[in-house]
Design a protein around this motif. Structure first.
Motif, PDB file in Angstrom:
ATOM      1  N   THR A 193      -4.871   2.811  -2.403  1.00  0.00           N
ATOM      2  CA  THR A 193      -4.355   2.914  -3.784  1.00  0.00           C
ATOM      3  C   THR A 193      -2.463   1.738  -3.384  1.00  0.00           C
ATOM      4  O   THR A 193      -1.810   1.565  -2.340  1.00  0.00           O
ATOM      5  N   TYR A 194      -2.503   0.257  -4.105  1.00  0.00           N
ATOM      6  CA  TYR A 194      -1.450  -0.492  -4.152  1.00  0.00           C
ATOM      7  C   TYR A 194      -0.279  -0.227  -5.131  1.00  0.00           C
ATOM      8  O   TYR A 194      -0.351   0.429  -6.293  1.00  0.00           O
ATOM      9  N   LYS A 251      -3.756  -0.880  -8.445  1.00  0.00           N
ATOM     10  CA  LYS A 251      -4.728  -1.177  -8.187  1.00  0.00           C
ATOM     11  C   LYS A 251      -5.320  -0.284  -7.243  1.00  0.00           C
ATOM     12  O   LYS A 251      -4.686  -0.465  -5.712  1.00  0.00           O
ATOM     13  N   VAL A 252      -7.013  -0.032  -6.848  1.00  0.00           N
ATOM     14  CA  VAL A 252      -6.712   1.128  -6.524  1.00  0.00           C
ATOM     15  C   VAL A 252      -8.806   0.339  -5.370  1.00  0.00           C
ATOM     16  O   VAL A 252      -9.127  -0.046  -6.148  1.00  0.00           O
ATOM     17  N   LYS A 303      -0.483   4.525  -0.765  1.00  0.00           N
ATOM     18  CA  LYS A 303      -1.114   5.880  -0.567  1.00  0.00           C
ATOM     19  C   LYS A 303      -2.106   5.770   0.169  1.00  0.00           C
ATOM     20  O   LYS A 303      -3.739   4.887  -0.383  1.00  0.00           O
ATOM     21  N   THR A 311       1.325   9.605   1.722  1.00  0.00           N
ATOM     22  CA  THR A 311       1.404   9.242   0.421  1.00  0.00           C
ATOM     23  C   THR A 311       3.047   9.159   0.836  1.00  0.00           C
ATOM     24  O   THR A 311       3.815   9.983   2.083  1.00  0.00           O
ATOM     25  N   THR A 356       0.718  -0.834   0.389  1.00  0.00           N
ATOM     26  CA  THR A 356      -0.195   0.068  -0.531  1.00  0.00           C
ATOM     27  C   THR A 356       0.640   1.119   0.199  1.00  0.00           C
ATOM     28  O   THR A 356       1.680   1.545   1.040  1.00  0.00           O
ATOM     29  N   ARG A 410     -10.961   0.698  -2.553  1.00  0.00           N
ATOM     30  CA  ARG A 410     -12.496   1.711  -3.020  1.00  0.00           C
ATOM     31  C   ARG A 410     -12.980   0.632  -1.428  1.00  0.00           C
ATOM     32  O   ARG A 410     -13.995   0.558  -1.732  1.00  0.00           O
TER      33      ARG A 410
END
Length: 235
Positions: free
Chosen positions: A149-150, A154-155, A64, A116, A62, A157
């Protein structure tokens, strides 16, 4: 080995595998973004919330985390605690309905916090702390939608909200329940007030026992003296 025993062993193995699959699925489903504690008193002041973010990927980290704070029932006086390796960007938004406080009217509040620069590895989690000056007192709960976010792009939700009585959705948003509780200071005052009569009663009991013991001691001394006098007279 008989065919019957072979069948039983296969059936037992199948049941065990099925049970493991169910437990594994349950473990994965429960690994979502959560808020701690999960409840607070309405209108609570000078508190803090911890958002726990687990990494569910087997290969990606991860990189972000975006946390969205409600603006229809805003948190006032939001501050972000520094987190090693991470940089926090805070975004404010104008409130549709300004909030009146003892210090004046609040027209804007924090609507988004983005972390971040850090990394949460597979199988690990991070806690992100957010302090607040005051929680709203006109809502039953607060929903904090979150985007994770990865490193592979990928995100996930975490934004789904479950209706009352429904099962938990696949990607639930962290929810903070607001209760009609009392503040910690009020609770402490009530506890002290309730403890005072008990302390007084204990003191009274102790004093009573002390006086009684003193009386018994005096009577015993008098009885001993009387016995000595009678013994001398008899001689």
């Amino acid at each position: 080995m008989s065919p019957a025993r072979t069948a039983l062993r296969r059936a037992g193995l199948g049941s065990a595998l099925a049970a493991c699959a169910v437990l594994t699925a349950a473990g994965v489903a429960s690994a979502h973004v959560t808020v701690h504690p999960d409840s607070y008193a309405k209108g609570a002041t000078d508190g803090a919330l911890t958002f726990r973010v687990p990494d569910e990927s087997d290969t990606a980290s991860t990189t972000k985390v975006q946390l969205f704070l409600p603006t229809d029932h805003p948190l006032l006086g939001v501050l972000v605690s520094p987190h090693d390796g991470w940089t926090a960007e805070v975004t404010d938004a104008k409130l549709k309905t300004p909030v009146k406080t003892d210090d004046g009217t609040i027209t804007d509040a924090v609507s988004e916090i983005t972390w971040t620069g850090g990394k949460i590895g597979p199988g690990h989690y991070e806690d992100f702390d957010v302090a607040f000056g005051q929680l709203p007192d006109d809502a039953a709960q607060l929903t904090f939608k979150t985007l994770q976010t990865y490193s592979d792009g990928k995100v996930v939700r975490w934004i789904e909200e479950a209706a009352q009585g429904d099962d938990e959705p696949e990607n639930p948003a962290p929810v903070l329940k607001l209760t009609a509780g009392t503040t910690a200071s009020a609770t402490a005052s009530k506890t002290s007030a309730a403890a005072a009569p008990k302390a007084s009663a204990s003191d009274s009991t102790a004093r009573g026992l002390g006086v009684a013991g003193l009386v018994v001691g005096v009577l015993g001394l008098a009885a001993g003296t009387f016995a000595v006098v009678r013994s001398r007279r008899a001689r």
